[in-house]
Scaffold this motif. Structure first.
Motif, PDB file in Angstrom:
ATOM      1  N   TYR A  65      -9.476  -3.136   9.748  1.00  0.00           N
ATOM      2  CA  TYR A  65      -8.409  -3.959  10.015  1.00  0.00           C
ATOM      3  C   TYR A  65      -8.578  -5.406   9.152  1.00  0.00           C
ATOM      4  O   TYR A  65      -7.514  -6.184   8.436  1.00  0.00           O
ATOM      5  CB  TYR A  65      -8.722  -4.241  10.940  1.00  0.00           C
ATOM      6  CG  TYR A  65      -7.474  -5.159  11.620  1.00  0.00           C
ATOM      7  CD1 TYR A  65      -6.137  -5.043  11.430  1.00  0.00           C
ATOM      8  CD2 TYR A  65      -8.344  -6.344  12.596  1.00  0.00           C
ATOM      9  CE1 TYR A  65      -4.991  -6.468  11.614  1.00  0.00           C
ATOM     10  CE2 TYR A  65      -7.005  -6.910  13.224  1.00  0.00           C
ATOM     11  CZ  TYR A  65      -5.856  -6.750  13.009  1.00  0.00           C
ATOM     12  OH  TYR A  65      -4.625  -8.099  13.400  1.00  0.00           O
ATOM     13  N   ALA A  66     -10.018  -6.108   8.844  1.00  0.00           N
ATOM     14  CA  ALA A  66     -10.088  -7.566   8.186  1.00  0.00           C
ATOM     15  C   ALA A  66      -9.789  -7.331   6.640  1.00  0.00           C
ATOM     16  O   ALA A  66      -8.946  -8.184   6.350  1.00  0.00           O
ATOM     17  CB  ALA A  66     -11.517  -7.268   8.216  1.00  0.00           C
ATOM     18  N   LEU A  67     -10.215  -6.725   6.371  1.00  0.00           N
ATOM     19  CA  LEU A  67      -9.663  -5.832   4.884  1.00  0.00           C
ATOM     20  C   LEU A  67      -8.136  -6.390   4.593  1.00  0.00           C
ATOM     21  O   LEU A  67      -7.150  -6.348   3.797  1.00  0.00           O
ATOM     22  CB  LEU A  67     -10.192  -4.976   4.617  1.00  0.00           C
ATOM     23  CG  LEU A  67     -10.088  -4.534   2.967  1.00  0.00           C
ATOM     24  CD1 LEU A  67     -10.508  -5.574   2.349  1.00  0.00           C
ATOM     25  CD2 LEU A  67     -10.547  -3.136   2.068  1.00  0.00           C
ATOM     26  N   ILE A  68      -7.430  -5.073   5.458  1.00  0.00           N
ATOM     27  CA  ILE A  68      -6.130  -5.090   5.763  1.00  0.00           C
ATOM     28  C   ILE A  68      -5.383  -6.543   5.756  1.00  0.00           C
ATOM     29  O   ILE A  68      -4.459  -7.218   5.239  1.00  0.00           O
ATOM     30  CB  ILE A  68      -5.527  -4.189   7.228  1.00  0.00           C
ATOM     31  CG1 ILE A  68      -5.682  -2.695   6.421  1.00  0.00           C
ATOM     32  CG2 ILE A  68      -3.950  -4.199   6.752  1.00  0.00           C
ATOM     33  CD1 ILE A  68      -5.115  -1.701   7.323  1.00  0.00           C
ATOM     34  N   ASN A  69      -6.095  -7.417   6.369  1.00  0.00           N
ATOM     35  CA  ASN A  69      -5.153  -9.259   7.288  1.00  0.00           C
ATOM     36  C   ASN A  69      -5.246 -10.043   5.535  1.00  0.00           C
ATOM     37  O   ASN A  69      -4.374 -10.278   5.141  1.00  0.00           O
ATOM     38  CB  ASN A  69      -6.002  -9.330   7.706  1.00  0.00           C
ATOM     39  CG  ASN A  69      -5.351  -8.876   9.557  1.00  0.00           C
ATOM     40  OD1 ASN A  69      -4.549  -7.858   8.821  1.00  0.00           O
ATOM     41  ND2 ASN A  69      -5.801  -9.703  10.579  1.00  0.00           N
ATOM     42  N   MET A  70      -6.307  -9.351   5.176  1.00  0.00           N
ATOM     43  CA  MET A  70      -6.757  -9.897   3.878  1.00  0.00           C
ATOM     44  C   MET A  70      -5.743 -10.067   2.603  1.00  0.00           C
ATOM     45  O   MET A  70      -5.438 -10.474   1.638  1.00  0.00           O
ATOM     46  CB  MET A  70      -7.778  -9.795   3.623  1.00  0.00           C
ATOM     47  CG  MET A  70      -9.509 -10.550   4.602  1.00  0.00           C
ATOM     48  SD  MET A  70     -10.940 -10.154   3.713  1.00  0.00           S
ATOM     49  CE  MET A  70     -11.162 -11.021   1.705  1.00  0.00           C
ATOM     50  N   ILE A  71      -5.699  -8.683   1.916  1.00  0.00           N
ATOM     51  CA  ILE A  71      -4.247  -8.115   1.717  1.00  0.00           C
ATOM     52  C   ILE A  71      -3.020  -8.266   1.967  1.00  0.00           C
ATOM     53  O   ILE A  71      -2.722  -8.911   0.992  1.00  0.00           O
ATOM     54  CB  ILE A  71      -4.414  -6.590   1.777  1.00  0.00           C
ATOM     55  CG1 ILE A  71      -5.734  -5.803   0.456  1.00  0.00           C
ATOM     56  CG2 ILE A  71      -3.550  -6.410   0.453  1.00  0.00           C
ATOM     57  CD1 ILE A  71      -5.805  -4.284   0.679  1.00  0.00           C
ATOM     58  N   VAL A  75      -0.693 -10.801  -0.207  1.00  0.00           N
ATOM     59  CA  VAL A  75       0.473 -10.078  -0.898  1.00  0.00           C
ATOM     60  C   VAL A  75       1.783 -10.869  -0.731  1.00  0.00           C
ATOM     61  O   VAL A  75       2.867 -11.437  -1.170  1.00  0.00           O
ATOM     62  CB  VAL A  75       0.473  -8.647  -1.010  1.00  0.00           C
ATOM     63  CG1 VAL A  75       1.738  -8.559  -1.201  1.00  0.00           C
ATOM     64  CG2 VAL A  75      -0.450  -8.170  -1.163  1.00  0.00           C
ATOM     65  N   LEU A  76       1.659 -11.496   0.545  1.00  0.00           N
ATOM     66  CA  LEU A  76       2.869 -12.592   1.788  1.00  0.00           C
ATOM     67  C   LEU A  76       2.809 -13.453   1.749  1.00  0.00           C
ATOM     68  O   LEU A  76       1.854 -14.371   2.571  1.00  0.00           O
ATOM     69  CB  LEU A  76       3.675 -10.939   2.644  1.00  0.00           C
ATOM     70  CG  LEU A  76       3.235  -9.440   2.810  1.00  0.00           C
ATOM     71  CD1 LEU A  76       3.756  -9.010   3.997  1.00  0.00           C
ATOM     72  CD2 LEU A  76       4.720  -9.668   1.472  1.00  0.00           C
ATOM     73  N   ARG A  77       3.596 -14.380   2.755  1.00  0.00           N
ATOM     74  CA  ARG A  77       3.800 -16.018   2.294  1.00  0.00           C
ATOM     75  C   ARG A  77       4.815 -15.575   3.568  1.00  0.00           C
ATOM     76  O   ARG A  77       6.114 -15.415   3.752  1.00  0.00           O
ATOM     77  CB  ARG A  77       4.466 -16.344   1.359  1.00  0.00           C
ATOM     78  CG  ARG A  77       2.825 -16.691   0.548  1.00  0.00           C
ATOM     79  CD  ARG A  77       1.968 -17.600   0.635  1.00  0.00           C
ATOM     80  NE  ARG A  77       0.739 -17.551  -0.269  1.00  0.00           N
ATOM     81  CZ  ARG A  77      -0.208 -16.373  -0.880  1.00  0.00           C
ATOM     82  NH1 ARG A  77      -0.019 -14.910   0.216  1.00  0.00           N
ATOM     83  NH2 ARG A  77      -0.619 -16.339  -1.568  1.00  0.00           N
ATOM     84  N   ASN A  78       4.741 -16.521   4.381  1.00  0.00           N
ATOM     85  CA  ASN A  78       5.868 -17.597   5.561  1.00  0.00           C
ATOM     86  C   ASN A  78       5.167 -16.245   5.869  1.00  0.00           C
ATOM     87  O   ASN A  78       5.144 -15.862   6.777  1.00  0.00           O
ATOM     88  CB  ASN A  78       7.057 -18.244   4.533  1.00  0.00           C
ATOM     89  CG  ASN A  78       6.515 -18.726   3.240  1.00  0.00           C
ATOM     90  OD1 ASN A  78       5.418 -20.027   3.826  1.00  0.00           O
ATOM     91  ND2 ASN A  78       7.161 -18.842   2.871  1.00  0.00           N
ATOM     92  N   SER A  79       6.991 -16.549   6.428  1.00  0.00           N
ATOM     93  CA  SER A  79       8.576 -15.680   7.734  1.00  0.00           C
ATOM     94  C   SER A  79       7.732 -14.292   7.678  1.00  0.00           C
ATOM     95  O   SER A  79       7.286 -13.142   8.455  1.00  0.00           O
ATOM     96  CB  SER A  79       8.969 -15.399   8.020  1.00  0.00           C
ATOM     97  OG  SER A  79       9.766 -15.617   6.644  1.00  0.00           O
ATOM     98  N   ASN A  80       7.461 -13.818   5.730  1.00  0.00           N
ATOM     99  CA  ASN A  80       7.474 -12.083   5.864  1.00  0.00           C
ATOM    100  C   ASN A  80       5.332 -11.752   6.164  1.00  0.00           C
ATOM    101  O   ASN A  80       5.851 -11.035   6.993  1.00  0.00           O
ATOM    102  CB  ASN A  80       7.282 -11.512   4.867  1.00  0.00           C
ATOM    103  CG  ASN A  80       8.627 -11.630   4.130  1.00  0.00           C
ATOM    104  OD1 ASN A  80       9.833 -11.455   4.752  1.00  0.00           O
ATOM    105  ND2 ASN A  80       9.245 -12.043   2.599  1.00  0.00           N
ATOM    106  N   TYR A  81       4.559 -12.958   6.155  1.00  0.00           N
ATOM    107  CA  TYR A  81       3.399 -12.162   6.618  1.00  0.00           C
ATOM    108  C   TYR A  81       2.989 -12.758   7.756  1.00  0.00           C
ATOM    109  O   TYR A  81       2.801 -11.711   8.233  1.00  0.00           O
ATOM    110  CB  TYR A  81       2.769 -13.672   6.346  1.00  0.00           C
ATOM    111  CG  TYR A  81       1.325 -13.692   6.677  1.00  0.00           C
ATOM    112  CD1 TYR A  81       0.216 -12.912   6.419  1.00  0.00           C
ATOM    113  CD2 TYR A  81       0.731 -14.997   7.957  1.00  0.00           C
ATOM    114  CE1 TYR A  81      -1.149 -13.062   6.878  1.00  0.00           C
ATOM    115  CE2 TYR A  81      -0.385 -15.111   8.361  1.00  0.00           C
ATOM    116  CZ  TYR A  81      -1.335 -14.085   7.548  1.00  0.00           C
ATOM    117  OH  TYR A  81      -2.560 -13.998   8.638  1.00  0.00           O
ATOM    118  N   GLN A  82       3.943 -13.595   8.741  1.00  0.00           N
ATOM    119  CA  GLN A  82       4.261 -13.234   9.889  1.00  0.00           C
ATOM    120  C   GLN A  82       4.487 -12.173  10.482  1.00  0.00           C
ATOM    121  O   GLN A  82       4.183 -11.945  11.425  1.00  0.00           O
ATOM    122  CB  GLN A  82       4.925 -14.653  10.465  1.00  0.00           C
ATOM    123  CG  GLN A  82       4.169 -15.792  10.472  1.00  0.00           C
ATOM    124  CD  GLN A  82       3.358 -16.444  10.894  1.00  0.00           C
ATOM    125  OE1 GLN A  82       2.716 -15.852  11.968  1.00  0.00           O
ATOM    126  NE2 GLN A  82       2.202 -17.152   9.869  1.00  0.00           N
TER     127      GLN A  82
END
Length: 301
Positions: A65-71, A75-82
């Motif tokens: 899960y930690a690795l997935i969060n790093m990816i 890859v994503l920014r701003n609201s997409n990341y949220q």
């Protein structure tokens, strides 16, 4: 029917239905995270291999899960990341809850069932809003930050469960009461989500004070049987979670607090609905009950 939200929208809410980008992004993150977290444990699940220290089986998923969060962060920014980080978190909780069901001692397995229902409820709230009314989709549609009281209630149920598992472990294995909780959560979930889909553009998570042009009085489908099916579903779902945990104190407290909350909420909401739809809503009130026991709503004299 609830209110219109004027908060900042989630990404991709300009298109209708399942093409909503925010909904699709969340679905990918939820499913992929849950799959990647649980796949390494599939052989152990299949062959029934339980480690001597069952909690050790969770270390791998935490690292994945930690690795997935790093990816996701890369890859994503701003609201997409949220959106992605919330959906991924709920997918992680779903997967870990399944692992708890498979590997935890019998007295703790109900907590895994509870976790599955909790994660699915919060994720499906976002996904169904993305489908039914994408223009009102926000990060709050996950309902992870519903209220301080909601968080405290959840924490109280976890504490009661842990204390009773420690001091009264046999009590948690008493009969199959938790199966009743599963049925209540499943039925409550179906009622609530069908209400959201049926209401479509007229459904939002906040009680509105002004009537918008696309706000219609919904009286067909599940609304032909109760005036507030989304609240009916949520009421029985919330109590069902405590039957799953077999928390006698929280069963009583949740029932009382939920009833009081929806009693006041329906009263306020129907005051607005009567202003919006006037005689049409009066006739609807006379024809259809609220759906919740001993709650009449706001009735004109």
């Amino acid at each position: 029917m609830c209110a219109n939200s004027q908060r900042n929208p989630a990404p991709g809410t300009t298109s209708e239905g399942p093409s909503c980008y925010g909904g699709r992004l969340s679905l990918y993150c939820f499913v992929i995270t849950a799959t990647l977290v649980i796949i390494p444990s599939v052989p152990q699940i299949y062959y029934g291999i339980v480690p001597n220290v069952w909690g050790a089986v969770l270390w791998g998923p935490v690292l994945y899960y930690a690795l997935i969060n790093m990816i996701i962060r890369f890859v994503l920014r701003n609201s997409n990341y949220q959106v992605a980080i919330r959906a991924s978190f709920l997918g992680f909780v779903e997967a870990v809850s399944i692992l708890v069901i498979c590997f935890a001692p019998s007295s703790w397995r109900q907590f895994g069932v509870y976790g599955c229902f909790m994660a699915f409820f919060h994720y499906s709230e976002f996904l169904v809003i993305a489908y039914a009314n994408p223009r009102t989709l926000t990060l709050d549609s996950f309902m992870l930050n519903h209220s301080v009281h909601y968080g405290l209630a959840a924490a109280a149920s976890w504490i009661e469960f842990a204390l009773e598992v420690h001091f009264l472990p046999e009590f948690k294995r008493f009969g199959y009461i938790w199966l009743l909780g599963m049925a209540m959560c499943t039925i409550g979930e179906l009622i609530r989500k069908s209400a959201i889909i049926t209401a479509g553009r007229s459904f939002t998570h906040l009680v509105q004070n002004e009537k918008h042009s696309d706000h219609k009085l919904i009286t067909h489908g599940i609304y032909a049987y109760c005036r507030h099916p989304s609240y009916v579903g949520w009421f029985w779902w919330s109590i069902g979670t405590q039957f799953i945990l077999m928390n006698p104190i929280c069963i009583c407290v949740y029932t009382l607090v939920s009833w009081l909350f929806f009693h006041d909420r329906i009263y306020v909401e129907e005051y607005s609905l009567l202003n919006f739809f006037q005689s049409d809503y009066v006739r609807y009130q006379k024809r259809v009950d609220t759906g919740l026991p001993f709650i009449k709503g706001y009735l004109l004299e």
